[in-house]
Design a protein around this motif. Structure first.
Motif, PDB file in Angstrom:
ATOM      1  N   ILE A  55       1.034  -1.240  -0.051  1.00  0.00           N
ATOM      2  CA  ILE A  55      -0.099  -0.021  -0.137  1.00  0.00           C
ATOM      3  C   ILE A  55       0.707   1.150  -0.072  1.00  0.00           C
ATOM      4  CG2 ILE A  55      -1.510   1.311   1.390  1.00  0.00           C
ATOM      5  CD1 ILE A  55      -2.754  -1.420   2.269  1.00  0.00           C
ATOM      6  N   GLY A  56       1.957   1.198   0.770  1.00  0.00           N
ATOM      7  CA  GLY A  56       2.768   2.444   0.835  1.00  0.00           C
ATOM      8  C   GLY A  56       3.516   2.596  -0.648  1.00  0.00           C
ATOM      9  N   ALA A  57       3.904   1.476  -1.234  1.00  0.00           N
ATOM     10  CA  ALA A  57       4.343   1.662  -2.560  1.00  0.00           C
ATOM     11  C   ALA A  57       3.474   2.271  -3.651  1.00  0.00           C
ATOM     12  CB  ALA A  57       5.002   0.396  -3.034  1.00  0.00           C
ATOM     13  N   LEU A  58       2.146   1.758  -3.663  1.00  0.00           N
ATOM     14  CA  LEU A  58       1.159   2.151  -4.285  1.00  0.00           C
ATOM     15  C   LEU A  58       0.961   3.903  -4.056  1.00  0.00           C
ATOM     16  CD1 LEU A  58      -1.602  -0.389  -4.385  1.00  0.00           C
ATOM     17  CD2 LEU A  58      -0.018   0.530  -6.414  1.00  0.00           C
ATOM     18  N   GLY A  59       1.183   4.233  -2.613  1.00  0.00           N
ATOM     19  CA  GLY A  59       0.910   5.647  -2.395  1.00  0.00           C
ATOM     20  C   GLY A  59       2.126   6.397  -2.757  1.00  0.00           C
ATOM     21  N   VAL A  60       3.322   5.890  -2.991  1.00  0.00           N
ATOM     22  CA  VAL A  60       4.649   6.470  -3.484  1.00  0.00           C
ATOM     23  C   VAL A  60       4.327   6.843  -4.917  1.00  0.00           C
ATOM     24  CG1 VAL A  60       6.693   6.275  -4.012  1.00  0.00           C
ATOM     25  CG2 VAL A  60       5.999   5.674  -1.694  1.00  0.00           C
ATOM     26  N   VAL A  61       3.779   6.034  -5.611  1.00  0.00           N
ATOM     27  CA  VAL A  61       3.565   6.116  -7.070  1.00  0.00           C
ATOM     28  C   VAL A  61       2.489   6.901  -7.537  1.00  0.00           C
ATOM     29  CG1 VAL A  61       5.181   4.371  -7.775  1.00  0.00           C
ATOM     30  CG2 VAL A  61       2.852   3.866  -7.654  1.00  0.00           C
ATOM     31  N   MET A 106      12.327   7.906  -6.757  1.00  0.00           N
ATOM     32  CA  MET A 106      11.901   6.872  -5.630  1.00  0.00           C
ATOM     33  C   MET A 106      11.493   5.722  -6.059  1.00  0.00           C
ATOM     34  SD  MET A 106       9.844   9.503  -3.106  1.00  0.00           S
ATOM     35  CE  MET A 106       9.081  10.840  -3.981  1.00  0.00           C
ATOM     36  N   SER A 107      10.837   5.749  -7.451  1.00  0.00           N
ATOM     37  CA  SER A 107      10.520   4.510  -8.214  1.00  0.00           C
ATOM     38  C   SER A 107      11.562   3.338  -8.176  1.00  0.00           C
ATOM     39  CB  SER A 107      10.005   4.564  -9.361  1.00  0.00           C
ATOM     40  OG  SER A 107       8.819   5.522  -9.254  1.00  0.00           O
ATOM     41  N   ILE A 108      12.859   3.964  -8.676  1.00  0.00           N
ATOM     42  CA  ILE A 108      13.909   3.080  -8.788  1.00  0.00           C
ATOM     43  C   ILE A 108      14.474   2.590  -7.308  1.00  0.00           C
ATOM     44  CG2 ILE A 108      16.482   3.337  -9.497  1.00  0.00           C
ATOM     45  CD1 ILE A 108      15.774   5.301 -11.398  1.00  0.00           C
ATOM     46  N   GLU A 109      14.291   3.496  -6.440  1.00  0.00           N
ATOM     47  CA  GLU A 109      14.576   2.911  -4.965  1.00  0.00           C
ATOM     48  C   GLU A 109      13.549   1.634  -4.578  1.00  0.00           C
ATOM     49  OE1 GLU A 109      17.233   3.672  -3.368  1.00  0.00           O
ATOM     50  OE2 GLU A 109      17.644   5.244  -4.691  1.00  0.00           O
ATOM     51  N   LEU A 110      12.513   1.897  -4.966  1.00  0.00           N
ATOM     52  CA  LEU A 110      11.413   0.840  -4.881  1.00  0.00           C
ATOM     53  C   LEU A 110      11.921  -0.490  -5.460  1.00  0.00           C
ATOM     54  CD1 LEU A 110       8.053   2.423  -4.958  1.00  0.00           C
ATOM     55  CD2 LEU A 110       8.991   1.840  -3.154  1.00  0.00           C
ATOM     56  N   MET A 111      12.127  -0.339  -6.857  1.00  0.00           N
ATOM     57  CA  MET A 111      12.511  -1.545  -7.574  1.00  0.00           C
ATOM     58  C   MET A 111      13.864  -2.229  -7.050  1.00  0.00           C
ATOM     59  SD  MET A 111      12.015   0.029 -11.383  1.00  0.00           S
ATOM     60  CE  MET A 111      12.944  -0.988 -12.363  1.00  0.00           C
ATOM     61  N   SER A 161       7.714  -9.417  -6.221  1.00  0.00           N
ATOM     62  CA  SER A 161       7.239  -9.338  -7.537  1.00  0.00           C
ATOM     63  C   SER A 161       6.306  -7.922  -7.692  1.00  0.00           C
ATOM     64  CB  SER A 161       6.583 -10.336  -8.164  1.00  0.00           C
ATOM     65  OG  SER A 161       7.338 -11.582  -7.805  1.00  0.00           O
ATOM     66  N   ALA A 162       5.291  -7.963  -6.831  1.00  0.00           N
ATOM     67  CA  ALA A 162       4.501  -6.815  -6.881  1.00  0.00           C
ATOM     68  C   ALA A 162       5.120  -5.467  -6.730  1.00  0.00           C
ATOM     69  CB  ALA A 162       3.351  -7.045  -5.702  1.00  0.00           C
ATOM     70  N   LEU A 163       6.086  -5.493  -5.706  1.00  0.00           N
ATOM     71  CA  LEU A 163       6.770  -4.189  -5.400  1.00  0.00           C
ATOM     72  C   LEU A 163       7.448  -3.768  -6.517  1.00  0.00           C
ATOM     73  CD1 LEU A 163       7.537  -2.313  -3.183  1.00  0.00           C
ATOM     74  CD2 LEU A 163       9.493  -3.785  -2.433  1.00  0.00           C
ATOM     75  N   PHE A 164       8.221  -4.753  -7.354  1.00  0.00           N
ATOM     76  CA  PHE A 164       8.856  -4.531  -8.553  1.00  0.00           C
ATOM     77  C   PHE A 164       8.093  -3.775  -9.748  1.00  0.00           C
ATOM     78  CE2 PHE A 164      11.274  -5.692 -12.411  1.00  0.00           C
ATOM     79  CZ  PHE A 164      12.488  -4.937 -11.911  1.00  0.00           C
ATOM     80  N   CYS A 165       6.719  -4.352  -9.927  1.00  0.00           N
ATOM     81  CA  CYS A 165       6.068  -4.230 -11.012  1.00  0.00           C
ATOM     82  C   CYS A 165       5.349  -2.557 -10.682  1.00  0.00           C
ATOM     83  CB  CYS A 165       4.788  -4.948 -11.076  1.00  0.00           C
ATOM     84  SG  CYS A 165       5.370  -6.562 -11.741  1.00  0.00           S
ATOM     85  N   ILE A 166       5.102  -2.316  -9.212  1.00  0.00           N
ATOM     86  CA  ILE A 166       4.824  -1.113  -8.787  1.00  0.00           C
ATOM     87  C   ILE A 166       5.843   0.077  -9.065  1.00  0.00           C
ATOM     88  CG2 ILE A 166       3.982   0.529  -6.959  1.00  0.00           C
ATOM     89  CD1 ILE A 166       2.802  -2.030  -5.751  1.00  0.00           C
ATOM     90  N   GLY A 167       7.002  -0.796  -8.841  1.00  0.00           N
ATOM     91  CA  GLY A 167       8.293   0.467  -9.186  1.00  0.00           C
ATOM     92  C   GLY A 167       8.227   0.944 -10.585  1.00  0.00           C
ATOM     93  N   ILE A 168       8.181  -0.277 -11.484  1.00  0.00           N
ATOM     94  CA  ILE A 168       8.246   0.070 -13.030  1.00  0.00           C
ATOM     95  C   ILE A 168       7.001   0.814 -13.464  1.00  0.00           C
ATOM     96  CG2 ILE A 168       7.928  -1.180 -15.296  1.00  0.00           C
ATOM     97  CD1 ILE A 168       9.628  -3.231 -14.333  1.00  0.00           C
ATOM     98  N   TRP A 169       5.849   0.657 -12.745  1.00  0.00           N
ATOM     99  CA  TRP A 169       4.696   1.570 -13.216  1.00  0.00           C
ATOM    100  C   TRP A 169       5.038   2.910 -12.815  1.00  0.00           C
ATOM    101  CZ3 TRP A 169       1.171   4.946 -11.524  1.00  0.00           C
ATOM    102  CH2 TRP A 169      -0.182   5.169 -12.541  1.00  0.00           C
ATOM    103  N   GLY A 180       9.649   6.134   2.955  1.00  0.00           N
ATOM    104  CA  GLY A 180      10.448   5.929   4.214  1.00  0.00           C
ATOM    105  C   GLY A 180       9.680   4.794   5.068  1.00  0.00           C
ATOM    106  N   GLY A 181       8.272   4.862   5.212  1.00  0.00           N
ATOM    107  CA  GLY A 181       7.712   3.948   5.886  1.00  0.00           C
ATOM    108  C   GLY A 181       7.947   2.607   4.896  1.00  0.00           C
ATOM    109  N   VAL A 182       8.155   2.347   3.735  1.00  0.00           N
ATOM    110  CA  VAL A 182       8.190   1.198   2.912  1.00  0.00           C
ATOM    111  C   VAL A 182       9.559   0.576   3.344  1.00  0.00           C
ATOM    112  CG1 VAL A 182       8.543   0.445   0.491  1.00  0.00           C
ATOM    113  CG2 VAL A 182       6.583   1.771   1.044  1.00  0.00           C
ATOM    114  N   PHE A 183      10.641   1.743   3.375  1.00  0.00           N
ATOM    115  CA  PHE A 183      11.880   1.044   3.743  1.00  0.00           C
ATOM    116  C   PHE A 183      11.771   0.620   5.173  1.00  0.00           C
ATOM    117  CE2 PHE A 183      13.896   4.636   0.778  1.00  0.00           C
ATOM    118  CZ  PHE A 183      13.768   3.650  -0.138  1.00  0.00           C
TER     119      PHE A 183
END
Lengths: 199, 107
Positions: free
Chosen positions: A21-27, B38-43, B17-25, A40-43
């Motif tokens: 959910i945090g990652a979705l919020g980030v993007v 920030m997306s690159i950091e997520l990936m 996998s889900a986190l990687f795809c969110i990062g790519i999106w 930061g929360g995701v990390f």
């Protein structure tokens, strides 16, 4: 790990929900500042997953480097470039969104299919070395991973010098174009951008 | 419900996998350059979760995945510093962080 399996499952569920959910919020969130704090929360939650995987040293490194350095750096960058600007609308934004979303969903389904159908050859018993992992990482770093370790230090030095060179403001006593003396104040002045959009 | 000894490896892999795809999106769809970083950091974090999972489940004696994760964290920190420095100098020259207006490398 000595935690009961029910507790592990509860912790894992909470942490992965916070991560996704945090990652979705980030993007997706409109405000970039909220995105930075959610990051930061995701990390932190990823560090929690590392603890579940019995890797306390990497979890500590994750908190120190990501939350303590990268996230603070991103927040500083947001402060420095935070300017409300009206973005020019893109003509084919809808088709772009559709294409990129379908690419991501295809990749996700592919990855999940691989995750679920492949037969993993797991070693048993799991997590056998536990807290000894820090010692083991140190042994690796100073024996078979010594060369990457030294190269990493050179890389960090290069990144530091490169970041300073790229981000500093050129301190000159005279303006190049006009020849007038420049007053060296810390406040950013509005100046003519050097590379404007010609089209 | 069947009893488990530990969390199945597939759960960790699906989360990463889900986190990687969110990062790519986010990488493909962001207009703000800081959000792209920030997306690159997520990936990179998704990749780290993957490495840590395999190190814990498959290779739990010689935990080489954890050493790899340490190196990835190092490179990610260097990348963030240089990326944000490039972003700052770009902002100083173009007074925008809109990804659509960065077209210097277009031929």
């Amino acid at each position: 790990m000595s935690i009961a399996i029910t507790t592990q499952i509860i912790c894992f569920t909470i942490l992965s929900l916070v991560i996704l959910i945090g990652a979705l919020g980030v993007v997706l969130l409109e405000s970039i500042v909220y995105s930075a704090f959610l990051l930061g929360g995701v990390f932190m939650s990823v560090a929690g997953l590392y603890l579940l995987l019995n890797a306390s040293f990497v979890a500590a490194a994750q908190v120190l480097v990501y939350v303590g350095a990268v996230n603070v750096l991103i927040i500083f960058a947001i402060m420095l470039v935070n300017k409300k600007e009206d973005l020019k609308p893109i003509n084919d934004i809808k088709s772009r969104r559709i294409i990129s979303t379908s690419i991501c969903l295809t990749l996700l389904s592919l990855l999940i299919r691989v995750d679920l159908t492949n037969v993993w050859s797991l070693s048993s018993p799991q997590n056998s070395i536990g807290e000894e992992s820090t010692i083991r990482i140190g042994e690796h770093l100073f024996s078979d991973y010594l060369l990457p370790f030294e190269v990493a230090s050179v890389l960090l030095l290069m990144a530091m010098i490169g970041a300073i060179v790229l981000a500093r403001r050129d301190v000159m006593s005279k303006d190049i174009s006009t020849g007038l003396p420049v007053d060296q104040e810390l406040i950013e002045k509005s100046s003519e951008p050097m590379l404007t959009n010609k089209n | 419900m069947m009893s488990l000894e530990s969390i199945p490896i597939q759960a960790f892999l699906i989360v990463s996998s889900a986190l990687f795809c969110i990062g790519i999106w986010g990488l493909l769809n962001s207009r703000n350059a800081v959000r792209v970083l920030m997306s690159i950091e997520l990936m990179l974090n998704a990749v780290n979760i993957n490495l840590m999972t395999f190190s814990s489940y498959v290779d739990n004696n010689l935990i080489q995945g954890q050493v790899f994760t340490i190196f990835v964290i190092t490179v990610a920190a260097a990348e963030a510093a240089v990326g944000l420095a490039i972003l700052l100098s770009l902002y100083r020259n173009r007074v925008t962080v809109d990804m659509e207006s960065f077209n210097l490398l277009k031929w």
